[in-house]
Design an enzyme around this catalytic site. Structure first.
Site, mmCIF file in Angstrom:
data_model
loop_
_atom_site.group_PDB
_atom_site.id
_atom_site.type_symbol
_atom_site.label_atom_id
_atom_site.label_comp_id
_atom_site.label_asym_id
_atom_site.label_seq_id
_atom_site.Cartn_x
_atom_site.Cartn_y
_atom_site.Cartn_z
ATOM 1 C CG ASP A 1 -0.210 -0.125 2.552
ATOM 2 O OD1 ASP A 1 1.028 -0.201 2.559
ATOM 3 O OD2 ASP A 1 -0.888 -0.146 3.600
ATOM 4 C CD GLU B 1 -8.484 2.374 6.669
ATOM 5 O OE1 GLU B 1 -8.567 1.670 7.690
ATOM 6 O OE2 GLU B 1 -7.655 3.293 6.568
ATOM 7 C CG ASN C 1 -8.711 0.618 11.482
ATOM 8 O OD1 ASN C 1 -7.762 -0.082 11.150
ATOM 9 N ND2 ASN C 1 -9.174 1.591 10.708
ATOM 10 C CG HIS D 1 -5.872 -0.577 8.369
ATOM 11 N ND1 HIS D 1 -5.761 0.777 8.147
ATOM 12 C CD2 HIS D 1 -4.643 -0.953 8.822
ATOM 13 C CE1 HIS D 1 -4.541 1.162 8.435
ATOM 14 N NE2 HIS D 1 -3.839 0.157 8.855
#
Ligand code: PGA
Length: 239
Positions: free
Chosen positions: A67, A143, A136, A138
């Site tokens: 990413d 996400e 979170n 991800h």
């Protein structure tokens, strides 16, 4: 999902490093993906050590990026590209044609996605992927609540924006990320999830023992052969 708990960060980094060395020993032309972020930095150091001691040969390996922050490239300290080039690719003395990296500065991001999809297809999938786990849940920039298949541009979750300040020297107007898709991650032949330190203990628990839900993307790997490698601190809520 299988869980491996190591005594500390150093042992975790070394054991994941040995899995990569084994992979390259068995298949020198492997397509490997290692996440940016803080968690794999110890692993990167260990891989450099293996290279310097000639215990692992990286000359035929191919690396693909997981990413990148949209708008950022190598010149921004803290970008995924700067992190991985400086912490791994340059010390490993890789040739440029061994590396396929998202260019977060390309104004045509669709082209970037297509480029990565093509590399993965041409290599018949990723052989080994090492992922960190976001606070979170991800994976890359997949996400919570987002369904991706292949490489995609996604809006950043608020939590990701909040956490992002730890990587950069100055405040940056980060809005979106470009990431490999969940299907590409799930289809990797070997999936290694890494987490270290006490601050990851809750998300590690949710990843392994929580409901399988795309609200916690890392929990989707419960349905795969992924190996979750953690240090004792990150694994201490697991029962
Ligand atoms: P970290 O990032 O390794 O810096 O904790 C993980 C992630 O957000 O994917």
């Amino acid at each position: 999902m299988k869980v491996e708990i190591y005594k500390d960060y150093e042992a975790l980094s070394q054991q994941v490093g040995m899995k990569i060395a084994k992979q390259l020993n068995e298949k020198p032309h492997s397509l490997i993906c290692i996440a940016g972020g803080d968690t794999p930095l110890g692993l990167c150091n260990f891989l450099i050590q293996l290279h310097q001691e000639k215990r692992c040969d990286f000359t035929n390996a191919m690396f693909i990026s997981l990413d990148e922050w949209v708008g950022l490239g190598y010149e921004t300290q803290g970008s995924c590209k700067q992190t991985l080039y400086d912490s791994l690719f340059t010390p490993l003395e890789l040739k440029e044609n061994q590396i396929h990296f998202f260019d977060g500065k390309n104004t045509n991001l669709e082209e970037e996605c297509e480029k990565m999809n093509q590399v993965i297809e041409e290599n018949h999938g990723i052989d080994l992927i090492v992922l960190g786990i976001g606070m979170n849940g991800h994976l890359g920039f997949n996400e919570p609540g987002i369904r991706t298949e292949k490489a995609t541009v996604v809006p950043l979750a608020d939590k990701t924006k909040e956490v992002s300040v730890k990587y950069f020297h100055k405040e940056l107007p980060l809005v979106s990320g470009i990431t490999l898709g969940m299907d590409q991650i799930k289809e990797a032949k070997t999936i290694i999830l890494m987490a270290a330190s006490d601050k990851k203990k809750e998300i590690v628990k949710a990843t392994v023992q929580g409901a399988v839900s795309n609200q916690v993307p890392s929990s989707l790997l419960q349905e795969t052969q992924a190996i979750l490698c953690v240090d004792e601190e990150a694994g201490k809520e697991l029962v």
